[in-house]
Design a protein around this motif. Structure first.
Motif, PDB file in Angstrom:
ATOM      1  N   TYR A 109      -2.151  34.418 -11.311  1.00  0.00           N
ATOM      2  CA  TYR A 109      -2.037  34.467  -9.844  1.00  0.00           C
ATOM      3  C   TYR A 109      -0.819  33.655  -9.387  1.00  0.00           C
ATOM      4  CZ  TYR A 109      -6.858  36.285  -9.529  1.00  0.00           C
ATOM      5  OH  TYR A 109      -8.008  37.041  -9.628  1.00  0.00           O
ATOM      6  N   PHE A 110      -0.663  32.496  -9.998  1.00  0.00           N
ATOM      7  CA  PHE A 110       0.437  31.593  -9.644  1.00  0.00           C
ATOM      8  C   PHE A 110       1.788  32.266  -9.902  1.00  0.00           C
ATOM      9  CE2 PHE A 110       3.476  28.291 -11.005  1.00  0.00           C
ATOM     10  CZ  PHE A 110       3.429  27.404  -9.946  1.00  0.00           C
ATOM     11  N   ASN A 111       1.959  32.818 -11.103  1.00  0.00           N
ATOM     12  CA  ASN A 111       3.232  33.470 -11.439  1.00  0.00           C
ATOM     13  C   ASN A 111       3.528  34.619 -10.493  1.00  0.00           C
ATOM     14  OD1 ASN A 111       3.412  31.682 -13.558  1.00  0.00           O
ATOM     15  ND2 ASN A 111       3.098  33.191 -15.161  1.00  0.00           N
ATOM     16  N   GLN A 112       2.500  35.402 -10.190  1.00  0.00           N
ATOM     17  CA  GLN A 112       2.688  36.515  -9.260  1.00  0.00           C
ATOM     18  C   GLN A 112       3.056  36.008  -7.874  1.00  0.00           C
ATOM     19  OE1 GLN A 112       3.203  39.534  -9.526  1.00  0.00           O
ATOM     20  NE2 GLN A 112       2.087  40.848  -8.075  1.00  0.00           N
ATOM     21  N   GLY A 113       2.417  34.931  -7.448  1.00  0.00           N
ATOM     22  CA  GLY A 113       2.721  34.371  -6.141  1.00  0.00           C
ATOM     23  C   GLY A 113       4.140  33.859  -6.036  1.00  0.00           C
ATOM     24  N   VAL A 114       4.589  33.139  -7.046  1.00  0.00           N
ATOM     25  CA  VAL A 114       5.967  32.625  -7.041  1.00  0.00           C
ATOM     26  C   VAL A 114       6.965  33.772  -7.068  1.00  0.00           C
ATOM     27  CG1 VAL A 114       7.667  31.291  -8.348  1.00  0.00           C
ATOM     28  CG2 VAL A 114       5.327  30.420  -8.090  1.00  0.00           C
ATOM     29  N   ARG A 115       6.735  34.743  -7.936  1.00  0.00           N
ATOM     30  CA  ARG A 115       7.641  35.890  -8.035  1.00  0.00           C
ATOM     31  C   ARG A 115       7.773  36.600  -6.681  1.00  0.00           C
ATOM     32  NH1 ARG A 115       9.637  38.865 -12.040  1.00  0.00           N
ATOM     33  NH2 ARG A 115       8.419  37.671 -13.575  1.00  0.00           N
ATOM     34  N   LEU A 116       6.642  36.880  -6.056  1.00  0.00           N
ATOM     35  CA  LEU A 116       6.670  37.587  -4.775  1.00  0.00           C
ATOM     36  C   LEU A 116       7.296  36.727  -3.680  1.00  0.00           C
ATOM     37  CD1 LEU A 116       3.111  39.169  -4.974  1.00  0.00           C
ATOM     38  CD2 LEU A 116       5.275  40.441  -4.937  1.00  0.00           C
ATOM     39  N   SER A 117       7.089  35.421  -3.738  1.00  0.00           N
ATOM     40  CA  SER A 117       7.689  34.520  -2.756  1.00  0.00           C
ATOM     41  C   SER A 117       9.209  34.550  -2.845  1.00  0.00           C
ATOM     42  CB  SER A 117       7.175  33.096  -2.975  1.00  0.00           C
ATOM     43  OG  SER A 117       7.768  32.187  -2.073  1.00  0.00           O
ATOM     44  N   VAL A 118       9.733  34.475  -4.058  1.00  0.00           N
ATOM     45  CA  VAL A 118      11.189  34.526  -4.259  1.00  0.00           C
ATOM     46  C   VAL A 118      11.745  35.866  -3.787  1.00  0.00           C
ATOM     47  CG1 VAL A 118      13.043  34.490  -5.968  1.00  0.00           C
ATOM     48  CG2 VAL A 118      11.131  32.881  -6.176  1.00  0.00           C
ATOM     49  N   GLU A 119      11.084  36.938  -4.166  1.00  0.00           N
ATOM     50  CA  GLU A 119      11.578  38.273  -3.797  1.00  0.00           C
ATOM     51  C   GLU A 119      11.503  38.497  -2.289  1.00  0.00           C
ATOM     52  OE1 GLU A 119      10.431  40.633  -7.959  1.00  0.00           O
ATOM     53  OE2 GLU A 119       9.139  40.819  -6.194  1.00  0.00           O
ATOM     54  N   ARG A 120      10.447  38.015  -1.652  1.00  0.00           N
ATOM     55  CA  ARG A 120      10.336  38.193  -0.201  1.00  0.00           C
ATOM     56  C   ARG A 120      11.410  37.422   0.540  1.00  0.00           C
ATOM     57  NH1 ARG A 120      10.071  41.546   3.086  1.00  0.00           N
ATOM     58  NH2 ARG A 120       8.213  42.425   2.094  1.00  0.00           N
ATOM     59  N   LEU A 121      11.658  36.170   0.141  1.00  0.00           N
ATOM     60  CA  LEU A 121      12.684  35.397   0.823  1.00  0.00           C
ATOM     61  C   LEU A 121      14.076  35.969   0.565  1.00  0.00           C
ATOM     62  CD1 LEU A 121      11.564  31.669   0.634  1.00  0.00           C
ATOM     63  CD2 LEU A 121      11.513  33.225   2.564  1.00  0.00           C
ATOM     64  N   ASP A 122      14.284  36.546  -0.610  1.00  0.00           N
ATOM     65  CA  ASP A 122      15.561  37.204  -0.866  1.00  0.00           C
ATOM     66  C   ASP A 122      15.756  38.392   0.076  1.00  0.00           C
ATOM     67  OD1 ASP A 122      17.994  37.656  -2.614  1.00  0.00           O
ATOM     68  OD2 ASP A 122      16.935  39.564  -2.927  1.00  0.00           O
TER      69      ASP A 122
END
Length: 619
Positions: free
Chosen positions: A448-461
């Motif tokens: 869950y954590f890895n998915q959350g970080v990945r999506l956070s980076v992609e969304r802010l990009d």
């Protein structure tokens, strides 16, 4: 006032454009179609009202109080924090009254009043109004506590009209919202629903995604209950994880509020402060791409560095450490992480730090970092600030160049504003937290954590690209194409994988603290939730080996930081005075005072069992 009229006219124009000629023909000939169209337009207006008063929210609430108290920025635009930064002055804030809640009640009432059988296909449209109202209401109670809700906007439907609604306490609010969200999920999943289409500017009529958004709101409430009623909070998480409608888990599920390309807000600057040193250092150490979105580059590109070398003027030490020079003393390149990382620096946050002579490099930049060429003088900023283009896109930008050098500007470019009101990143980071705390949900906390970080980076990009961040594609001050591309701030191949490989992203040690740090960073790019995260998690944690909290001191004395906003003093000339005074007395609040000690000790209901600032998570 003129701006308000323009915004209202624009909203009406957008709604009108949403109907084609056939729609208007139907409206002119079919009274029933008129009623349906009105429902669509009313729902579109309700969505529009979810994010309002953004100027004062950011100018006052976020940049004067929430961000400095949470250690994301200083309260001062160009300097450090003063002793008075823990004392509240004017505050902004959104309200669900008078328009939003009244409109939502009206939509529900009109659908309910349709003849038997005719309202069946509008069940989902009615259900949309619940998350539409609940989302901003959560933000309001996060700072103020009790509020009018269950009896709100009922005057048109009661006899005599109910104009003195009671205030609901937080426990009642959370329970009410959970029940309403559960019911809304059922209605949003109903078959054969009327297609609202483009009048839904968030999901284009995809009711399944609205149902997932309801599940995120349930997780938001669970997060606020985690130290109040942990069993209930974990039960909510389990419901979401096993929900038949699913939960937000892709960028397409994100709840992105949009304003058009000419939206300039009030037209006024919102004056974000300097970035906090500890959070910048943490993100730099891990080369977190979100740093390049949340905070701005400083002015010290290669051309400016060379101008300082030519003028034999000292560079900021946190810039100079990465500068390499050739045998003649000219700029030869960057050491360490290189561009764009060398362009980010934060400042100490404690008021006492402003008096340390070693810190003039942070707090006296206006005097230290000036250069002249002939009659041209330029002043350069050596630290990073919060990226104001996250909050408004309608202003020009000038790239830093040497005095007398090129003039490089972005002018008359106003990209559409996008605001993240809910995301799949947030969802997954909550699930990681709840898994660590014992929730019986299927995935691992690390997944869950890895998915959350990945999506956070992609969304802010994506947010950076949409908002027209100046350095996104390249840094045009560099004439070398390779260096210009390297200095860009857009997400690059392999960066997320490298980020997740860092020890700070391994949950096997200090897992809960690491999850909260990522929630903190994720919410730095979105309004409303960051302060709640700080209050309920106890992070940044004092003496943390990951992201330490800086202790605020003035004259060696530790300052007390508020945990709620000032409660206004009810006056007897207000028709609803009895309910107002009952609400503040029930919460145990002193009114009309901005004393930080009182605002720290007299806590909101959800905050009573939370850890103190800097105490770290409650396992």
């Amino acid at each position: 006032m003129k701006h308000i009229y323009k915004i209202l006219f624009s909203a009406v124009l957008v709604l009108a454009i949403g109907c084609d000629e056939e729609d208007f023909a139907d409206l002119n000939s079919n009274p029933e179609a008129v009623a349906v169209a009105d429902l669509r337009f009313s729902t579109a207006q309700a969505i529009q009202d979810m994010y309002s008063n953004d100027y004062t929210v950011w100018f006052y609430s976020n940049f004067d109080y929430i961000f400095p108290w949470s250690q994301l920025t200083t309260a001062s635009v160009t300097g450090g924090n003063s002793e008075a930064f823990v004392e509240m002055g004017p505050a902004g804030g959104q309200s669900i009254y008078p328009s939003l809640y009244a409109n939502a009640r009206d939509i529900r009432a009109r659908i309910e009043a349709l003849p038997e059988g005719e309202g069946e296909e509008y069940r989902a449209m009615s259900a949309m109004t619940f998350p539409i109202v609940i989302h901003p209401a959560i933000t309001i109670t996060d700072t103020e506590g009790s509020m009018v809700y269950t009896e709100g906007a009922l005057a048109p439907y009661t006899s005599p009209p109910l104009i003195t609604p009671k205030y609901d306490n937080q426990e009642t609010l959370f329970n009410t919202w959970l029940s309403e969200l559960d019911a809304a999920i059922v209605e949003l999943s109903a078959p054969n629903q009327f297609n609202i289409g483009s009048q839904d500017i968030i999901y284009n009529g995809d009711y399944q995604k609205w149902a997932k958004f309801c599940n995120l709101l349930k997780l938001k409430i669970a997060a606020r209950l985690i130290n109040k009623d942990r069993a209930k909070a974990l039960s909510i998480a389990e419901e979401v994880a096993s929900s038949s409608v699913g939960y937000m888990n892709t960028l397409d599920d994100d709840f992105i509020y949009r304003r058009d390309i000419n939206y300039r807000g009030t037209g006024n600057g919102q004056q974000p402060g300097i970035a906090g040193k500890n959070i910048v250092d943490f993100m730099l150490a891990n080369q977190d791409p979100r740093l390049r979105v949340i905070y701005t580059k400083n002015h010290f590109n290669a051309e400016v560095v060379q101008a300082f070398l030519d003028a034999d003027k000292e560079l900021p030490p946190y810039v100079e450490q990465y500068v390499t020079v050739d045998g003649e003393g000219n700029f030869a390149g960057w050491s360490g992480p290189g561009e764009p990382w060398v362009r980010y620096a934060g400042a100490p946050l404690s008021p006492d730090e402003t008096f340390d002579t070693d810190n003039t490099v942070y707090f006296n930049q206006g005097e230290l970092y000036r250069l002249s060429a002939g009659d041209v003088q330029k002043q350069y900023t050596a630290t990073s600030s919060y990226t104001e283009r996250i909050t408004r896109t309608g202003f020009n930008f000038t790239y830093p160049t040497k005095p007398g050098g090129r003039v490089m500007e972005i002018i008359d470019n106003f990209p559409p504003l996008e605001v993240i009101l809910g995301s799949s990143a947030e969802t997954n980071l909550y699930l990681a937290e709840f898994k660590l705390l014992g929730a019986n949900i299927p995935g691992t906390a690390q997944d869950y954590f890895n998915q959350g970080v990945r999506l956070s980076v992609e969304r802010l990009d994506r947010l950076a690209k949409n908002s027209g961040l100046p350095y996104y594609e390249e840094d045009p001050v560099y004439t070398d194409e390779t260096m210009a591309a390297m200095a860009s701030t857009k997400l690059k191949a392999g960066e997320i994988e490298a980020l997740l490989a860092q020890p700070a992203y391994d949950l096997s040690i200090d897992g809960l603290e690491k999850v909260y740090i990522q929630q903190y960073i994720n919410h730095a790019g979105t309004p409303n939730d960051v302060w709640t995260t700080v209050r309920r998690s106890g992070i940044p944690k004092i003496n943390s080996i990951h992201l330490p909290r800086e202790i605020f001191t003035s004259s060696g004395r530790e300052l007390t930081v508020p945990r709620r906003f000032v409660a206004g003093t009810p006056t007897e000339d207000n028709k609803n005075f009895p309910n107002q005074i009952q609400a503040v007395e029930e919460q145990g609040f002193s009114t009309g005072t901005n004393d930080p000690v009182i605002l720290n000790t007299e806590r909101l209901w959800f905050d009573e069992e939370n850890p103190d600032y800097g105490a770290g998570p409650k396992e």
